[in-house]
Design a protein around this motif. Sequence first.
Motif, mmCIF file in Angstrom:
data_model
loop_
_atom_site.group_PDB
_atom_site.id
_atom_site.type_symbol
_atom_site.label_atom_id
_atom_site.label_comp_id
_atom_site.label_asym_id
_atom_site.label_seq_id
_atom_site.Cartn_x
_atom_site.Cartn_y
_atom_site.Cartn_z
ATOM 1 N N PRO A 219 0.809 -1.223 0.000
ATOM 2 C CA PRO A 219 0.000 0.000 0.000
ATOM 3 C C PRO A 219 0.839 1.269 0.000
ATOM 4 N N HIS A 220 0.230 2.322 -0.517
ATOM 5 C CA HIS A 220 0.852 3.640 -0.487
ATOM 6 C C HIS A 220 0.967 4.150 0.950
ATOM 7 N N THR A 221 2.034 4.900 1.200
ATOM 8 C CA THR A 221 2.083 5.708 2.412
ATOM 9 C C THR A 221 1.212 6.937 2.193
ATOM 10 N N LEU A 222 0.926 7.675 3.263
ATOM 11 C CA LEU A 222 0.126 8.887 3.111
ATOM 12 C C LEU A 222 0.838 9.895 2.214
ATOM 13 N N GLU A 223 2.153 9.988 2.339
ATOM 14 C CA GLU A 223 2.914 10.899 1.477
ATOM 15 C C GLU A 223 2.754 10.509 0.014
ATOM 16 N N GLN A 224 2.815 9.220 -0.283
ATOM 17 C CA GLN A 224 2.649 8.764 -1.664
ATOM 18 C C GLN A 224 1.229 9.014 -2.167
ATOM 19 N N ILE A 225 0.244 8.809 -1.283
ATOM 20 C CA ILE A 225 -1.144 9.084 -1.671
ATOM 21 C C ILE A 225 -1.301 10.552 -2.028
ATOM 22 N N TYR A 226 -0.830 11.434 -1.166
ATOM 23 C CA TYR A 226 -0.931 12.871 -1.444
ATOM 24 C C TYR A 226 -0.313 13.204 -2.799
ATOM 25 N N ALA A 227 0.919 12.741 -3.030
ATOM 26 C CA ALA A 227 1.646 13.111 -4.241
ATOM 27 C C ALA A 227 0.969 12.566 -5.493
ATOM 28 N N ASN A 228 0.604 11.293 -5.478
ATOM 29 C CA ASN A 228 0.069 10.689 -6.693
ATOM 30 C C ASN A 228 -1.367 11.105 -6.988
ATOM 31 N N ILE A 229 -2.140 11.421 -5.972
ATOM 32 C CA ILE A 229 -3.470 11.971 -6.230
ATOM 33 C C ILE A 229 -3.354 13.390 -6.787
ATOM 34 N N LYS A 230 -2.389 14.162 -6.288
ATOM 35 C CA LYS A 230 -2.195 15.513 -6.847
ATOM 36 C C LYS A 230 -1.821 15.450 -8.319
ATOM 37 N N VAL A 231 -0.936 14.544 -8.682
ATOM 38 C CA VAL A 231 -0.551 14.465 -10.088
ATOM 39 C C VAL A 231 -1.714 13.970 -10.939
ATOM 40 N N ALA A 232 -2.573 13.112 -10.360
ATOM 41 C CA ALA A 232 -3.769 12.670 -11.084
ATOM 42 C C ALA A 232 -4.750 13.815 -11.276
ATOM 43 N N VAL A 233 -4.899 14.662 -10.268
ATOM 44 C CA VAL A 233 -5.766 15.840 -10.402
ATOM 45 C C VAL A 233 -5.184 16.803 -11.423
ATOM 46 N N GLY A 234 -3.854 17.004 -11.374
ATOM 47 C CA GLY A 234 -3.219 17.944 -12.292
ATOM 48 C C GLY A 234 -3.345 17.538 -13.746
ATOM 49 N N GLY A 235 -3.144 16.246 -14.048
ATOM 50 C CA GLY A 235 -3.142 15.818 -15.447
ATOM 51 C C GLY A 235 -4.354 15.031 -15.879
ATOM 52 N N GLY A 236 -5.156 14.558 -14.927
ATOM 53 C CA GLY A 236 -6.244 13.655 -15.272
ATOM 54 C C GLY A 236 -7.547 14.316 -15.627
#
Length: 397
Positions: A219-236
């Motif tokens: 599973p993702h750490t909270l830091e990884q969740i924050y980062a990868n959801i932000k990039v998904a919001v930015g480009g998705g």
Amino acid sequence: MLASNQTSVPVISDVSFAELLTDPYPAYKRARETAAIVRIEAANIMVATRYDDIMAMERDLETFSSVNPQSLVNKVMGRTMMRKDGEAHARERKAIEPALRPGAVKSCWAPRLEVIFDEVMAAFEKDGAADLFHALAAPMAGRALAEVLGFIDVDWPTMALWSQSLIDGAGNYSADPEISRKAEEAARGVEEAIDRALPHHRDNPNSSVLSSMIHAEDPHTLEQIYANIKVAVGGGLNEPRDSILTLVLGLLENPDQLERVKADPNLWPTAFEESVRWISPIGMYPRRVTRDIVFSGVRLREGDQIGLCVGAANRDAGRFAEPDRFDVFREKKSHLAFGAGPHFCAGTWLARHMVGRLVVPRLFARLRNLRLTDPGAVRIQGWVFRGPTTLPVTWNG
């Protein structure tokens, strides 16, 4: 001294940044004809614009790395998997893939996207005229992304604001303080939305990206969740939004192709692929050179930053005949609109279904005699991210 078959990176210095935003394709053509790598002075970046060169770089991640400690993406969004290679990237990508596989798209997201589409259409389809950017594409893409990610209480205008603010922040090379402020505000908003949603997903495993992240074998750490959801919001959000508009525009400008596609529904996916080749929503992404190298005759140094201009490669005349023309029936060849290699866009199957099988086919089915209100009023903007920013249309009620 360079050997006779080696050159320093050529510079294009007579193209303004405004010209790139309005129409980058003449500059891309010059770049392709000049060298494998050129520097566009107005954008302060070296770029690769040829299809074969970009494919060669994507096959050599040891030399052309996604890892870039100095990236503004890291500053704005955190250490996302987009800026990782190898095992680190593979572990994080594996955790989100179950939410975005073709099976999940078909069984889970397709029915929910149909509901969203019907609700968005109901808000304007009786009006007889609309700008499809605001009426259809932006709300559809924003609501769909919030649903797939697993946000619980975020509306589409907020998603659109966050997406644009994060994108602007990741490209804020001039260090504009207002752009930085908006990006930081958006980043906090995304993190707060994640914090509100996580308890639900922990207690109720489901098909969302957030649920997949926390219930994965690794599973993702909270830091990884924050980062990868932000990039998904930015480009998705911008990719499906802009490809909806681009596909509609390409077909409305070519009514003979539109009639043939409407007569054969099996052609809709092909039309979608041509639309993202013609105007690639995400037109460039970066790589860092890890060692001194001569690449296709151009001398590169360790630490150089290269923008892979897939929007240019997708109009490379060496690969695509009459590349500036929208043509659903051109010879079938792979394009680079979704990238290539390990970083191939994870949301590709979702975008293909939403745009090419749901939104655009049903739009034309529901709005009789759909047509451009004024072809001269259509605006297309951008080069790193490119798409129609206005698409006024009219139809018969």
